[in-house]
Scaffold this active site. Structure first.
Site, PDB file in Angstrom:
ATOM      1  N   ALA A   9       0.821  -1.213   0.000  1.00  0.00           N
ATOM      2  CA  ALA A   9       0.000   0.000   0.000  1.00  0.00           C
ATOM      3  C   ALA A   9       0.852   1.259   0.000  1.00  0.00           C
ATOM      4  O   ALA A   9       0.471   2.283   0.551  1.00  0.00           O
ATOM      5  CB  ALA A   9      -0.914  -0.003   1.215  1.00  0.00           C
ATOM      6  N   ARG A  15      -3.177   8.129 -10.813  1.00  0.00           N
ATOM      7  CA  ARG A  15      -4.365   8.251 -11.656  1.00  0.00           C
ATOM      8  C   ARG A  15      -5.638   8.604 -10.879  1.00  0.00           C
ATOM      9  O   ARG A  15      -6.660   8.891 -11.465  1.00  0.00           O
ATOM     10  CB  ARG A  15      -4.569   6.945 -12.447  1.00  0.00           C
ATOM     11  CG  ARG A  15      -3.610   6.812 -13.615  1.00  0.00           C
ATOM     12  CD  ARG A  15      -3.631   5.429 -14.219  1.00  0.00           C
ATOM     13  NE  ARG A  15      -2.973   4.439 -13.363  1.00  0.00           N
ATOM     14  CZ  ARG A  15      -3.014   3.132 -13.565  1.00  0.00           C
ATOM     15  NH1 ARG A  15      -3.701   2.639 -14.584  1.00  0.00           N
ATOM     16  NH2 ARG A  15      -2.382   2.305 -12.752  1.00  0.00           N
ATOM     17  N   GLN A  71       8.233   1.852   3.074  1.00  0.00           N
ATOM     18  CA  GLN A  71       9.014   1.768   1.833  1.00  0.00           C
ATOM     19  C   GLN A  71       9.216   3.220   1.414  1.00  0.00           C
ATOM     20  O   GLN A  71       8.308   3.847   0.871  1.00  0.00           O
ATOM     21  CB  GLN A  71       8.229   0.993   0.768  1.00  0.00           C
ATOM     22  CG  GLN A  71       8.999   0.823  -0.530  1.00  0.00           C
ATOM     23  CD  GLN A  71       8.111   0.339  -1.671  1.00  0.00           C
ATOM     24  OE1 GLN A  71       6.895   0.493  -1.645  1.00  0.00           O
ATOM     25  NE2 GLN A  71       8.721  -0.241  -2.699  1.00  0.00           N
ATOM     26  N   ASP A 101      -5.004  -1.714  -2.853  1.00  0.00           N
ATOM     27  CA  ASP A 101      -5.966  -0.981  -3.681  1.00  0.00           C
ATOM     28  C   ASP A 101      -7.012  -1.910  -4.292  1.00  0.00           C
ATOM     29  O   ASP A 101      -7.690  -1.545  -5.240  1.00  0.00           O
ATOM     30  CB  ASP A 101      -5.236  -0.201  -4.785  1.00  0.00           C
ATOM     31  CG  ASP A 101      -4.505  -1.094  -5.776  1.00  0.00           C
ATOM     32  OD1 ASP A 101      -4.459  -2.328  -5.571  1.00  0.00           O
ATOM     33  OD2 ASP A 101      -3.972  -0.551  -6.759  1.00  0.00           O
ATOM     34  N   TYR A 364     -34.056  23.400  19.734  1.00  0.00           N
ATOM     35  CA  TYR A 364     -32.651  23.055  19.908  1.00  0.00           C
ATOM     36  C   TYR A 364     -32.440  22.675  21.360  1.00  0.00           C
ATOM     37  O   TYR A 364     -32.694  23.473  22.275  1.00  0.00           O
ATOM     38  CB  TYR A 364     -31.707  24.213  19.535  1.00  0.00           C
ATOM     39  CG  TYR A 364     -30.297  23.885  19.966  1.00  0.00           C
ATOM     40  CD1 TYR A 364     -29.614  22.810  19.366  1.00  0.00           C
ATOM     41  CD2 TYR A 364     -29.666  24.555  21.004  1.00  0.00           C
ATOM     42  CE1 TYR A 364     -28.355  22.442  19.784  1.00  0.00           C
ATOM     43  CE2 TYR A 364     -28.399  24.191  21.429  1.00  0.00           C
ATOM     44  CZ  TYR A 364     -27.754  23.121  20.816  1.00  0.00           C
ATOM     45  OH  TYR A 364     -26.504  22.746  21.240  1.00  0.00           O
ATOM     46  N   ALA A 378     -43.209  23.484  21.246  1.00  0.00           N
ATOM     47  CA  ALA A 378     -42.614  23.868  19.963  1.00  0.00           C
ATOM     48  C   ALA A 378     -41.707  25.073  20.124  1.00  0.00           C
ATOM     49  O   ALA A 378     -42.020  26.000  20.869  1.00  0.00           O
ATOM     50  CB  ALA A 378     -43.720  24.177  18.963  1.00  0.00           C
ATOM     51  N   ASN A 384     -27.462  27.162  25.725  1.00  0.00           N
ATOM     52  CA  ASN A 384     -26.432  26.440  26.482  1.00  0.00           C
ATOM     53  C   ASN A 384     -25.072  27.105  26.388  1.00  0.00           C
ATOM     54  O   ASN A 384     -24.161  26.736  27.104  1.00  0.00           O
ATOM     55  CB  ASN A 384     -26.338  24.985  26.015  1.00  0.00           C
ATOM     56  CG  ASN A 384     -25.953  24.875  24.558  1.00  0.00           C
ATOM     57  OD1 ASN A 384     -26.345  25.706  23.734  1.00  0.00           O
ATOM     58  ND2 ASN A 384     -25.190  23.852  24.227  1.00  0.00           N
TER      59      ASN A 384
HETATM   60  C1  UD1 Z   1       0.519  -5.008 -10.404  1.00  0.00           C
HETATM   61  C2  UD1 Z   1       1.179  -6.262 -11.010  1.00  0.00           C
HETATM   62  C3  UD1 Z   1       0.377  -6.689 -12.228  1.00  0.00           C
HETATM   63  C4  UD1 Z   1      -1.067  -6.965 -11.811  1.00  0.00           C
HETATM   64  C5  UD1 Z   1      -1.656  -5.761 -11.104  1.00  0.00           C
HETATM   65  C6  UD1 Z   1      -3.002  -6.120 -10.501  1.00  0.00           C
HETATM   66  C7  UD1 Z   1       3.566  -5.992 -10.628  1.00  0.00           C
HETATM   67  C8  UD1 Z   1       4.881  -5.666 -11.221  1.00  0.00           C
HETATM   68  N1  UD1 Z   1       2.535  -5.935 -11.426  1.00  0.00           N
HETATM   69  O1  UD1 Z   1       0.607  -3.999 -11.388  1.00  0.00           O
HETATM   70  O2  UD1 Z   1       0.950  -7.868 -12.786  1.00  0.00           O
HETATM   71  O3  UD1 Z   1      -1.828  -7.286 -12.948  1.00  0.00           O
HETATM   72  O4  UD1 Z   1      -0.815  -5.331 -10.021  1.00  0.00           O
HETATM   73  O5  UD1 Z   1      -3.623  -5.014  -9.928  1.00  0.00           O
HETATM   74  O6  UD1 Z   1       3.507  -6.325  -9.467  1.00  0.00           O
HETATM   75  N2  UD1 Z   1       3.078  -0.771  -4.419  1.00  0.00           N
HETATM   76  C9  UD1 Z   1       3.930  -0.566  -3.366  1.00  0.00           C
HETATM   77  N3  UD1 Z   1       5.207  -0.180  -3.629  1.00  0.00           N
HETATM   78  C10 UD1 Z   1       5.668   0.026  -4.880  1.00  0.00           C
HETATM   79  C11 UD1 Z   1       4.784  -0.178  -5.962  1.00  0.00           C
HETATM   80  C12 UD1 Z   1       3.493  -0.581  -5.693  1.00  0.00           C
HETATM   81  O7  UD1 Z   1       3.557  -0.730  -2.211  1.00  0.00           O
HETATM   82  O8  UD1 Z   1       6.837   0.392  -5.036  1.00  0.00           O
HETATM   83  C13 UD1 Z   1       1.701  -1.190  -4.127  1.00  0.00           C
HETATM   84  C14 UD1 Z   1       0.688  -0.195  -4.603  1.00  0.00           C
HETATM   85  O9  UD1 Z   1       0.354   0.730  -3.589  1.00  0.00           O
HETATM   86  C15 UD1 Z   1      -0.510  -1.077  -4.942  1.00  0.00           C
HETATM   87  C16 UD1 Z   1       0.136  -2.417  -5.316  1.00  0.00           C
HETATM   88  O10 UD1 Z   1       1.454  -2.383  -4.817  1.00  0.00           O
HETATM   89  O11 UD1 Z   1      -1.343  -1.271  -3.830  1.00  0.00           O
HETATM   90  C17 UD1 Z   1       0.163  -2.615  -6.828  1.00  0.00           C
HETATM   91  O12 UD1 Z   1       0.930  -1.580  -7.388  1.00  0.00           O
HETATM   92  P1  UD1 Z   1       0.566  -0.919  -8.783  1.00  0.00           P
HETATM   93  O13 UD1 Z   1       1.574   0.113  -9.114  1.00  0.00           O
HETATM   94  O14 UD1 Z   1      -0.853  -0.517  -8.808  1.00  0.00           O
HETATM   95  O15 UD1 Z   1       0.822  -2.170  -9.732  1.00  0.00           O
HETATM   96  P2  UD1 Z   1       0.214  -2.441 -11.155  1.00  0.00           P
HETATM   97  O16 UD1 Z   1       0.954  -1.648 -12.160  1.00  0.00           O
HETATM   98  O17 UD1 Z   1      -1.263  -2.279 -11.096  1.00  0.00           O
HETATM   99 CA    CA Z   2      -2.840  -1.430  -9.617  1.00  0.00          CA
END
Ligand code: UD1
Ligand code: CA
Length: 458
Positions: A9, A15, A71, A101, A364, A378, A384
């Site tokens: 996360a 986007r 991270q 997500d 009130y 009424a 207060n």
């Molecule tokens: C990722 C998968 C893809 C899959 C898709 C499904 C990889 C390389 N690709 O792509 O194959 O189809 O999910 O939804 O894994 N996140 C981190 N740290 C990071 C990057 C991402 O915590 O450095 C977390 C994001 O917050 C998110 C999840 O990992 O919750 C997925 O990351 P996102 O960038 O959305 O990956 P996708 O490009 O969707």
């Molecule tokens: Ca994603």
């Protein structure tokens, strides 16, 4: 040994075009990442660890009951797993990796994924889905024998690979030890310059470690949220799922598309929910209640057979058989005792309305304690607030407050006392007394008639 879970996360969610980090966006009043935490817990995972990064100062307070790992720079999903290694020191057995997500994942699916890996003895199990439109997802590339060979991200895929409709949902179950042995061997030689968790699967396959793909029973569960359009779609799916469960358990909804119930709400049998009803937060509604239309109840308790019509109730308790509305506003700390009534356009804050008491119209009431069987006329207002601090009003059992009484707090109206309509009451009233505060009425005989005749002459 039970499984553990890691929820990714840390990403920004560009986007979403938002100040808020993506996983803090809400469905039915609950942040996305919380749904994933609950699915992991419900699926038997312990511990549950969440990787945070982007907007961590907003995300971590949502996760006070789980371990979080930072991270600092978001270098990819594989890198996110690397950052979490210390939290799983010595972990053996299954480690479920979920996306923060993707809130529609269920506890059943988490369990099934763990079972898919453990029963096959594979090093990893990947949850896949076959989608009409696979755009944006990593594609599942299978070998001649139909086994999973690797996952290719859309940005790295050939035209042929892009045509594959089977996608990686981003949910996995790994053998924890094997995962951490391999996740440090990743490189970032790909279109996005990221360390892809998906590449671990290819590393495993190269060493002939078995990897299984499990098809999602319901592809809707795997919907990942990247845009606000997808947020609304996921909210719709969640709304239907929650409403369906309540209806099957005995709740009537005249139009379930127009009823929104949060995941932490409890409803008993024979509750009726009319259109445009929102029940959110930690709310409990007991048997036989009629709620709505046009009602929002948040973090509140509603006792049996109560009625709440076209009203807003927050942080309050509405007891058995009480009647609220239309257009009442109960603010935090309000208790409406059994059989009491709070009527049209009445606002109540931090007060108790005693058993069978009535505040039926345009009042009130703040910081007040109203006894049993009181009638509040009424337009009555508890004054207060003196501009500096709040004061209490006490109205004892059986008192009768005349219409349009101003109760200037602190003030106490004794049991059985009466206040005259239109009075500003500034001093305590003893039990059974009458308090009237208004100037004598003057009557001037013939005045109106003379005025009429005057204007006729002009
Ligand atoms: C990722 C998968 C893809 C899959 C898709 C499904 C990889 C390389 N690709 O792509 O194959 O189809 O999910 O939804 O894994 N996140 C981190 N740290 C990071 C990057 C991402 O915590 O450095 C977390 C994001 O917050 C998110 C999840 O990992 O919750 C997925 O990351 P996102 O960038 O959305 O990956 P996708 O490009 O969707
Ligand atoms: Ca994603």
């Amino acid at each position: 040994m039970g499984a553990s879970a890691l929820i990714l996360a840390a990403g920004e969610g560009t986007r979403m075009r938002s100040r808020l980090p993506k996983v803090a966006h809400e469905i039915l009043g609950v942040p996305l990442v919380r749904y994933v935490v609950e699915a992991a817990r419900g699926g038997g995972c312990d511990p549950v660890v969440v990787v945070t990064g982007h907007g961590a100062e907003v995300v971590e307070p949502l996760l006070e009951d789980v371990t979080t790992v930072r991270q600092e720079r978001q270098l990819g999903t594989g890198h996110a797993v690397q950052c979490a290694e210390a939290a799983f020191a010595g972990a053996d057995g299954s480690l479920v990796v979920l996306s923060g997500d993707s809130p529609l994942i269920t506890a059943d699916t988490v369990r099934a994924l763990v079972a898919a890996r453990e029963s096959s003895g594979a090093a990893a199990a990947v949850l896949t889905a076959v989608l009409e439109d696979p755009a944006g997802y990593g594609r599942i590339v299978r070998d001649e024998s139909g086994g999973l060979s690797r996952i290719v991200e859309e940005k790295d895929a050939s035209d042929e690979e892009r045509a594959i409709r089977e996608v990686n949902t981003g949910f996995y179950c790994f053998d924890a030890r094997v995962l951490f042995e391999h996740v440090h061997k990743l490189d970032n030689a790909n279109a996005q310059g990221e360390f892809y968790l998906t590449d671990v699967l290819e590393l495993l396959r190269r060493e002939d470690l078995p990897v299984v793909a499990m098809a999602a029973a319901d592809p809707l569960e795997t919907l990942g949220i990247n845009t606000r359009v997808q947020l609304a779609e996921a909210a719709k799916v969640m709304q239907r799922r929650i409403n369906r469960a309540h209806m099957l358990a005995g709740v009537t909804m005249t139009d379930p598309d127009l009823v929104w119930i949060g995941p932490r709400v409890t409803l008993a049998r024979d509750v009726t929910l009319e259109p445009m009803t929102f029940l959110l937060g930690e709310t409990t509604v007991s048997e036989g209640c009629a709620i709505g239309p046009d009602t929002r109840i948040v973090d509140s308790v509603v006792g049996p057979d109560a009625v709440v019509d076209s009203s807003i109730v927050t942080g309050s308790c509405v007891c058995e058989g009480a009647r609220i509305g239309p257009r009442a506003y109960l603010r935090p700390g309000t208790v409406v005792r059994p059989g009491a009534k709070v009527g049209t356009s009445v606002e109540i804050k931090n007060s108790i309305v005693g058993e069978r008491s009535k505040v039926p119209h345009l009042s009130y009431i703040g910081d007040a304690e109203i006894g049993v069987g009181v009638n509040v006329g009424a337009g009555t207002i508890t004054c207060n607030y003196d501009g500096r601090s709040k004061h209490r009003t006490v109205i004892e059992d059986g008192a009768f407050i005349g219409s349009d009484t101003m109760l200037v707090a602190p003030v106490r109206i004794g049991a059985g006392a009466v206040t005259g309509a239109g009075s500003a009451i500034t001093r305590d009233v003893p039990a059974d007394a009458l308090a009237v505060e208004r100037s004598e009425q003057r009557v001037i005989d013939g005045w109106a008639k003379r005025r009429r005749e005057q204007s006729d002459d002009e």
